[in-house]
Design a protein around this motif. Sequence first.
Motif, PDB file in Angstrom:
ATOM      1  N   GLU A   1      90.245 -47.774  54.224  1.00 51.48           N
ATOM      2  CA  GLU A   1      88.901 -47.549  53.309  1.00 51.48           C
ATOM      3  C   GLU A   1      87.475 -47.128  54.130  1.00 51.48           C
ATOM      4  OE1 GLU A   1      91.315 -49.684  54.085  1.00 51.48           O
ATOM      5  OE2 GLU A   1      93.108 -49.437  52.053  1.00 51.48           O
ATOM      6  N   GLN A   2      87.190 -47.492  55.054  1.00 49.92           N
ATOM      7  CA  GLN A   2      86.107 -47.695  56.147  1.00 49.92           C
ATOM      8  C   GLN A   2      86.233 -45.950  56.050  1.00 49.92           C
ATOM      9  OE1 GLN A   2      87.137 -49.412  59.476  1.00 49.92           O
ATOM     10  NE2 GLN A   2      85.943 -51.498  59.079  1.00 49.92           N
ATOM     11  N   PHE A   3      86.991 -45.050  56.726  1.00 52.38           N
ATOM     12  CA  PHE A   3      87.028 -44.048  56.014  1.00 52.38           C
ATOM     13  C   PHE A   3      86.673 -43.072  55.241  1.00 52.38           C
ATOM     14  CE2 PHE A   3      89.002 -39.675  55.558  1.00 52.38           C
ATOM     15  CZ  PHE A   3      88.254 -38.447  57.058  1.00 52.38           C
TER      16      PHE A   3
ATOM     17  N   ALA B   1      76.127 -40.706  63.985  1.00 58.27           N
ATOM     18  CA  ALA B   1      77.151 -42.320  64.505  1.00 58.27           C
ATOM     19  C   ALA B   1      77.360 -42.562  62.494  1.00 58.27           C
ATOM     20  CB  ALA B   1      77.252 -42.754  64.679  1.00 58.27           C
ATOM     21  N   ILE B   2      78.465 -43.044  61.823  1.00 61.17           N
ATOM     22  CA  ILE B   2      78.401 -44.298  60.795  1.00 61.17           C
ATOM     23  C   ILE B   2      79.811 -44.645  60.654  1.00 61.17           C
ATOM     24  CG2 ILE B   2      78.044 -44.253  58.667  1.00 61.17           C
ATOM     25  CD1 ILE B   2      77.823 -40.851  57.911  1.00 61.17           C
ATOM     26  N   GLY B   3      79.209 -45.710  61.213  1.00 62.70           N
ATOM     27  CA  GLY B   3      79.996 -46.914  61.230  1.00 62.70           C
ATOM     28  C   GLY B   3      80.790 -48.124  59.898  1.00 62.70           C
ATOM     29  N   PRO B   4      81.137 -49.210  59.702  1.00 63.80           N
ATOM     30  CA  PRO B   4      81.702 -49.773  59.077  1.00 63.80           C
ATOM     31  C   PRO B   4      80.361 -50.793  59.314  1.00 63.80           C
ATOM     32  CG  PRO B   4      83.551 -50.025  60.250  1.00 63.80           C
ATOM     33  CD  PRO B   4      81.899 -49.630  60.744  1.00 63.80           C
ATOM     34  N   ASN B   5      79.262 -50.668  60.532  1.00 60.03           N
ATOM     35  CA  ASN B   5      77.841 -51.742  60.809  1.00 60.03           C
ATOM     36  C   ASN B   5      76.788 -50.889  59.267  1.00 60.03           C
ATOM     37  OD1 ASN B   5      79.459 -53.989  61.354  1.00 60.03           O
ATOM     38  ND2 ASN B   5      78.655 -53.272  63.204  1.00 60.03           N
TER      39      ASN B   5
END
Lengths: 490, 490
Positions: free
Chosen positions: A311-313, A361-365
């Motif tokens: 889902e995050q991806f 960079a892209i993360g969930p936060n």
Amino acid sequence: MSKNLTKRSEDYSKWYNELVVKADLAENSGVRGCMVIKPYGYAIWEKMQAELDKKFKETGHENAYFPLFIPKSYFSKEASHVDGFAKECAVVTHYRLRTAEDGSIEVDPDAKLEEELIVRPTSETIIWDTYRKWIQSYRDLPLLINQWANVVRWEMRTRLFLRTAEFLWQEGHTAHATQKEAIAEAEQMMNVYADFAQNFMAIPVVKGVKTANERFAGALETYCIEALMQDGKALQAGTSHFLGQNFAKAFDVKFANQEGKQEYVWATSWGVSTRLMGALVMTHSDDNGLVLPPNLAPIQVVIVPIYKTDEQFDAISETAKQLMADLRKLNITVKYDNRETHKPGWKFNEYELKGVPLRVAIGPNDLANGTFEVARRDTLTKEIVTNTDIVQYLQGKLEQIQSDMYNKALDYRDSHITEVNTFEEFKEVLDTKAGFVSAHWDGTPETEEKIKELTKATIRCIALDRVEEAGTCVFTGNQSVGRVLFARAY
Amino acid sequence: MSKNLTKRSEDYSKWYNELVVKADLAENSGVRGCMVIKPYGYAIWEKMQAELDKKFKETGHENAYFPLFIPKSYFSKEASHVDGFAKECAVVTHYRLRTAEDGSIEVDPDAKLEEELIVRPTSETIIWDTYRKWIQSYRDLPLLINQWANVVRWEMRTRLFLRTAEFLWQEGHTAHATQKEAIAEAEQMMNVYADFAQNFMAIPVVKGVKTANERFAGALETYCIEALMQDGKALQAGTSHFLGQNFAKAFDVKFANQEGKQEYVWATSWGVSTRLMGALVMTHSDDNGLVLPPNLAPIQVVIVPIYKTDEQFDAISETAKQLMADLRKLNITVKYDNRETHKPGWKFNEYELKGVPLRVAIGPNDLANGTFEVARRDTLTKEIVTNTDIVQYLQGKLEQIQSDMYNKALDYRDSHITEVNTFEEFKEVLDTKAGFVSAHWDGTPETEEKIKELTKATIRCIALDRVEEAGTCVFTGNQSVGRVLFARAY
């Protein structure tokens, strides 16, 4: 990926060789002294080519193509040229192979050429042999032609990009009605190269002329741009030659002037090569890998997703794709590395090694906060940028990196031009700080040669902007009219 | 200028040779079999390169560069390849010249290479020797690489562009995990070439596969595009080869598949060359000179002023410059020929010879009437166009010329595919109407060879869209499963 790159401070030369191979720029081939330029390296070369080609066309030049082979006798026609170029070269003597009795392939002794052919080390002779047919009248002048080609010089000690038996280059060959016009052309092309090096490659250069010892074989004047690498050694990044009427006389190229009188044509030639790739690496890169100016980076921005769940991806990918679309509208080259086979840390290392100017960079936060983490390759610094600002931020940052890289290299170069007034100082600076040594010289080839023997430093150029000042030669004490720039060089 | 061009009907071959030289496309050099590509010819080649390069990149390929020289032993590694390519070629045996006692230049006998080097006739061997190092795992595949390069094949009888010892080309070399994927790649590139020939060069082509006799040395299948010249002879305009695992086995290129098992890699290669320049000339041009499709014309519109007084010249120039500015906004390449040294008639002839698609003449009457005289090169027709319509008219006309030229060539081609059912008919068609002869063939190399001996016609291809139909071979009467296309060819 793990970089395992030798540090510059440990072994600069080893660092360079490793980096060229590990960053996928080039590698040695199975053919002695010939390199394979790998896709990533070639993509950088293509960007150089495109920009140079545009500049050549803007200054009125057209491209053409001349034969790879030059009959041996052509080299004998211009006396000084032959000494410089017809020595270490690839010689074609036969035109057929045959299958031997044991099944192996051998040269057919019956297929020997009447006259041996030389694989071009440079094309003055074959081109001026052609110009004789093209030039009859002043109306045919100026003739402004460039060629993109491969050339071969049989070098004994080779290094990727810096010195290879075969290399790629462009060679301009122009013909003019007057000496003045030819000199103006040679100077113009030196300026085109300098502008390209500084504004496109972010490499500061000194513009100057070569001494007689260092001139192109057959030239009356060689203009050059000289760059300084991070180890304090100089690198000749491009040359432009005023050839006088030497080749016109050797190949009998005359034109009828406006009064109908026959005159010999005036010539220039000028070139830069894949050696510029070496200059690029050695000017900017660091112990973590390549550092590329945005103008030359095949990928300007890379986006790396950081996720644990599908889902995050998916959510990150959606954001990434929007960002890509926005950046592409601004002609920014962007890659989204969504490979599942590699971890983010591995990817970070890879893009550092490859010199990608900006990493997002892209993360969930980040998704939750509407932010991106942006890392600059040249400074290795990171910033958090909000969704609303990101596109403009990245665009501005690319411009800033381009100019910061130039200024950093300029600071290094300027702090490595040292004026010396004694030969002791001269040697000490060379052995400690290196860089350009600015010294008075008596103007004789003998002194230049002697200094070279003793120190391995050559006169890189007599800078065009040098101050005329009376002085005494650092070596002989004889009179001098101004300082010249010495350095050890690639 | 006076054209003095031989008529096609008198001597097609002479017409071609003269036109290539007179239109400034290329000329012979002082080196046997090697041509000089002149700036006008090279500008057309650059347009072909740019479009093809774009198409290659859109289909996922990257450019790289491999050595000019190939060690002799490499050719021995793939048995069928060596017979095809390692025969008539340039062989480098020495690496140094020296000055003889009489002052001439001679080969230094002490500088003999241990192993002779072949100037690449094609690069499969050197590239697959490199791929062994690049490919370890299925993750490294597909490897999709193209190279723009010069190659050398020692042809005995040469003709400008059509057959020269050195020529320029691109060669794609790809590596795949499966047979299916490699075949799909070979087919894709044939389609890329066909699309390019038809939509960019306005040259209709038949897509097909070669028979075993005509296949590339080392290929399992050779896909090709075949064009038809105005003299009824065919010309192979591009080939794409499915190479199976031949080169992977010869150079030991294996990969670990997803299960970790070692497998040989599957290969393709594909290329087009400066031969396309010959196809361009022979498809479209006429007795007045070149006819260029707008997509390939270095100058799409030329403006010629017709004037007697300086005032007229100034007023015409003002109008011409406005028109130029308007056309350039639409990315139309336009030249204003304001040379005072040549008369309008001379200029008209020159631009006809050079194939400029549209010529705009502006005279005093045009100025007074607000009109332009526009001449189409392909149809040699003229129209008067008003000031208000001119830009749109020219833009539309360029598009129309592009498609009209294709349709004209298509009509010619389609009316020169003749079905025959007896060998008498076969020979008669070849000797009278020429073109493609569509005939049943029994599928054996022997019959193909025999027909070639008797008629000089070869099987150009088995068209991909041919109808499967039972029949009897036009030569042996044996069974056939469908017609193939025979022709005499360049």
